[in-house]
Design an enzyme around this catalytic site. Structure first.
Site, short mmCIF file in Angstrom:
data_model
loop_
_atom_site.label_atom_id
_atom_site.label_comp_id
_atom_site.label_asym_id
_atom_site.label_seq_id
_atom_site.Cartn_x
_atom_site.Cartn_y
_atom_site.Cartn_z
N HIS A 198 20.77 -10.93 18.20
CA HIS A 198 20.42 -9.93 19.20
C HIS A 198 19.58 -10.56 20.32
O HIS A 198 18.35 -10.66 20.21
CB HIS A 198 19.63 -8.79 18.53
N TYR B 62 1.36 -8.75 11.39
CA TYR B 62 0.56 -8.16 10.32
C TYR B 62 1.40 -7.38 9.30
O TYR B 62 1.04 -7.32 8.13
CB TYR B 62 -0.50 -7.22 10.90
N ARG C 7 25.01 -1.15 22.68
CA ARG C 7 23.56 -0.98 22.65
C ARG C 7 23.11 0.44 22.32
O ARG C 7 22.34 0.64 21.39
CB ARG C 7 22.96 -1.39 24.00
#
Length: 851
Positions: free
Chosen positions: A82, A126, A36
């Site tokens: 993930h 968006y 990670r």
């Protein structure tokens, strides 16, 4: 409890809590470290970034394709590879788009992806993204068995353990992350410089870090700025740890109105510009930084531009140093080059980064070449089979037509021995073995023959086979050369690196300079005129001189300090902020303090107690203050004159007071009822003038006063005072000029006298003749109940200005030319209007050459 009972009941086993906690926490820590928080040294990516790039590659969102919604990509990443929150993945994706976060952004973005001001990006529904062109060089050849794949979290997909990166991405884009018990902080670098260093390592495997630094002089941040200190960078590159300072770039612009402007063109890496601007405004508001009239953020798509307008006569370099000292315009960046090497965290130096990448890249290129070689050989093998079939086409057709089904046709073709003649030279292209006159087809060749289209039987088709086979032959030779020769292998890697450099190189954005950072704090103090005010009760403050406006004679003045009923102003001094000031106590001690260290007060504030600033003893107060010249080389030619209230005077070399420490030193021995009322710097060719409370003056030559050795004597008699009289002023006066104007008077040179009731006059300097020390003196000004006792007397010129202070804290600034000229035997005219029991306590000349 009986353990055997627990073991047998429901198959439960007792486990020691310490062992379980240790084991579980270690597993968690290693998962965070390896899977990670830390980047892999080979491709420079953390797992989340690698998965984003791979998911976009698999989805076909390459740089040449249209943009896709970020939400689509985030969904693919968390759904396949993930298993974390969507916002965490989107945050990682956003950073890979930001050109102010990454030296070489790996993803192209369309929409709002945040700004250097800390503005958040638009929601993932968006914004749109696709892989950047440079990312192709990270993922190219991933389908050629170049890297290992592993199962995803639910074993439904395969994902790469590392990407087959073609350039040292970890150095180029840097990395930052916090794991369990460790963290990494790797700064970004310039792509061209990193590639040049890698090529240098290829040329010389024993190259030293110092030599690598000729190619990589230091980090190159996307936001520009200036790194301070080359030696600190060298330490970081050698040890993997260190910290260096980085400053934003600030230029100076000259304005048409004569003022100057500072322009911030770049800011340190990872600094929020909006927060920086707010901090500057706060410092201006709190008067921590002075001299700024306006600040505007004029940044746009072209780049960063923060304009800081300065007031007139403000030194821009000082303001720059203040900005560096008090704001994040100068900040620290810490080296901690921790990365995953061979599945373990390791602290790496500069050479480790390049060696690890080169080792990895050699392995990748060999695997890729073997893959391509096998593919070329397989294709050549098929083409030879086709060539043999075309040469024996009649026989092939006969075998096929005589077969009952495809399977029988295949077996028949496999068992047949085929004569070759024209195909021999083609076989020799890919196989150097001695060719025979017959040839047996393989299973794959037979399948290709059975699928052969009739158009290949034409002369054109046969020619195409020969042309393709020759190309494959050349490829096979070059592939084998790469696999068998490390020199050829490194040549391939070098060519790849040079190609990448040619396509994506950019100019260095961050400057690197050697500079001394432990600069004196005084360098951050603006040099400006200030007024120091001391009260009878021992309060002191400094304020800007320009707040006291000039008034006509007879004005009321302006409130300058708020005093208590029992307190009053006893002395004022006009200096600049860099001036060293000597403080002389009633007990004959001397202390030194820079003017800027005196606490600043508002126009009406009382100030701070001297007991909190100087190490004054009980029953001790400051009776006189004196500025020192800034140029210490002048000390040897100057003397210091002491005058006491009882008329004593003493002359010392100014060098005796050069090294005054914070604890103070003895300045002069005093009688119990005496005190120092004035200390002035004097030259041998000047005169000394003492003025008394009752209006008497005495003037004598400095050179006739003997020089005392040491600081512990009481001095000698300067004037013979009458009863209830005392000295109020010590002045240093230039010798009387023999030249005179038409009226026989010295031009523009006067002795100004001010009384307690606000009256004053100026008298021509020539009326004060020189006499011998110790006399009774002459009348300087007539004092009466109307004008009161003398408050101060000193020399002035026509163009001078004076500052008068009262015991109630009011001050008035008056031009000397506004004050009437009169003889010695007069009372003067009103200069300041007083009220009640208000008295003038101090008058000083404002020095025109303070800054």
């Amino acid at each position: 409890m009986d353990k055997s009972h627990l073991e047998n009941k429901n198959n439960i086993k007792p486990i020691d809590m310490y062992d379980e906690m240790s084991s579980s926490y270690l597993s968690y820590a290693m998962s965070v470290i390896v899977s990670r928080a830390l980047p892999d040294i080979r491709d420079g990516l953390k797992p989340v970034h690698r998965r984003i790039i791979y998911a976009m590659h698999k989805g076909g969102f390459d740089w040449s394709k249209q943009f896709r919604k970020s939400a689509r990509i985030v969904g693919d990443v968390i759904g396949k590879y993930h298993p974390h929150g969507d916002q965490a993945v989107y945050d990682a994706l956003v950073r890979m788009v930001q050109d102010f976060s990454m030296s070489l952004p790996l993803i192209d973005g369309q929409g709002n992806f945040g700004s250097v001001d800390g503005d958040p990006p638009a929601a993932m529904r968006y914004t749109e993204t696709r892989l950047a062109k440079i990312s192709q060089n990270l993922i190219d050849d991933i389908d050629k068995d170049t890297v290992e794949f592993k199962s995803n979290y639910d074993e439904t997909e395969k994902e790469p353990e590392v990407l087959p990166a073609q350039y040292p991405n970890l150095l180029v884009n840097g990395a930052g992350g916090i794991a369990v018990g460790m963290a990494t902080s790797i700064p970004p670098h310039n792509l061209s410089e990193v590639i040049n260093a890698t090529l240098a390592l290829i040329e010389n495997k024993d190259i030293k870090i110092n030599e690598l630094m000729k190619h990589i002089p230091g980090p190159d941040f996307p936001t520009g700025g200036t790194i301070i200190g080359k030696d600190i960078i060298k330490t970081g590159y050698k040890t993997g740890r260190g910290s260096f300072k980085i400053r934003g770039n600030v230029s100076i612009e000259q304005l048409k109105n004569g003022k100057e402007r500072l322009v911030i063109n770049s800011i340190p890496y990872q600094i929020n510009k909006s927060v920086l601007n707010e901090k500057i405004v706060e410092l201006i508001r709190n008067k921590k930084i002075e001299g700024i009239s306006d600040i505007r953020d004029e940044s746009n798509r072209e780049g960063i531009r923060v304009a800081i307008d300065l007031k007139r006569n403000i030194e821009p370099e000082t303001v720059k140093r203040q900005l560096f000292k008090y704001t994040s315009l100068e900040s620290s960046f810490s080296f901690n080059t921790l990365a995953i090497v061979d599945r373990k965290p390791k602290n790496c130096n500069l050479k480790d980064f390049l060696e690890s990448f080169l080792k990895f890249r050699e392995d990748v290129v060999v695997k890729k070449t073997k893959f391509d070689l096998k593919k070329a050989e397989d294709r050549a093998h098929i083409l030879i089979g086709l060539s043999v079939s075309v040469e024996n086409i009649d026989k092939v057709i006969k075998v096929i037509r005589s077969s009952k089904n495809p399977e029988q046709a295949k077996n028949s073709l496999l068992k047949t021995s085929w004569k070759i003649k024209s195909s021999q030279k083609l076989i020799k292209l890919v196989d150097n073995k001695k060719s025979k006159n017959s040839y047996s087809l393989s299973s794959k060749q037979v399948e290709a023959i059975l699928e052969l289209r009739l158009q290949k039987l034409t002369a054109l088709g046969i020619n195409e086979i020969e042309v393709e086979l020759k190309k494959l032959s050349n490829l096979i030779v070059s592939f084998k050369k790469i696999i068998n020769s490390r020199k050829e292998l490194l040549k391939v890697i070098s060519n790849e690196l040079n190609e990448i450099k040619e396509k994506y190189s950019v100019e260095r954005r961050t400057k690197i300079i050697d500079a001394v950072l432990n600069y004196d704090i005084e360098e951050t103090i603006q040099k400006q005129s200030v007024l120091i005010t001391v009260t009878l009760q021992g309060y002191i403050k400094r304020g800007a001189l320009d707040i006291v406006k000039k008034q006509k004679r007879g004005g009321k003045g302006k409130s300058g300090i708020k005093t208590r009923d029992e307190d009053s102003v006893v002395q004022t001094l006009s200096v600049n902020t860099h001036t060293s000031v000597l403080f002389f106590s009633t007990q004959g001690m001397v202390y030194k303090l820079k003017a800027w260290k005196i606490p600043e007060g508002s126009a009406s504030s009382r100030g701070k107690s001297l007991y909190n600033i100087l190490p004054l003893k009980n029953h001790q107060s400051i009776s006189s203050i004196m500025p020192l010249p800034e140029d210490k080389s002048e000390f040897k030619d100057l003397n210091i004159i002491f005058a006491t209230a009882k008329g004593k005077i003493r002359k010392n070399s100014l060098e005796d007071f050069l090294n005054i420490n914070t604890a103070g030193k003895i300045a002069m021995k005093l009688d119990n009822d005496d005190k120092i009322i004035g200390v002035k710097i004097c030259k041998e060719n000047q005169d000394i003038m003492l003025s008394s409370l009752n209006g008497k003056c005495i003037r004598f030559e400095s050179k006739k006063l003997r020089l005392f050795k040491g600081r512990s004597s009481k001095g000698i008699k300067g004037i013979n005072l009458g009863e209830k009289d005392k000295i109020v002023s010590l002045s240093i006066v230039e010798k009387i000029d023999k030249k005179s104007d038409k009226n026989g008077k010295a031009e523009g040179k006067y002795i100004l006298s001010i009384t307690e009731n606000g009256f004053g006059k100026r008298t021509n300097d020539k009326e004060f003749r020189t006499t011998n020390r110790g006399g009774k003196g002459i009348i300087g000004i007539v004092n009466s109940s109307r004008n009161g006792n003398i408050a101060s007397s000193f020399p002035v010129f026509d163009g001078d200005e004076i500052l008068i202070s009262t015991n109630k804290g009011r001050v008035i600034r008056v031009a000397v030319k506004e004050i009437r000229t009169a003889g010695r035997n007069t009372q003067g005219v009103r200069i300041i209007k007083l009220s009640g029991d208000e008295k003038v306590v101090s008058a000083i000349k404002i020095d025109d050459n303070l800054i």
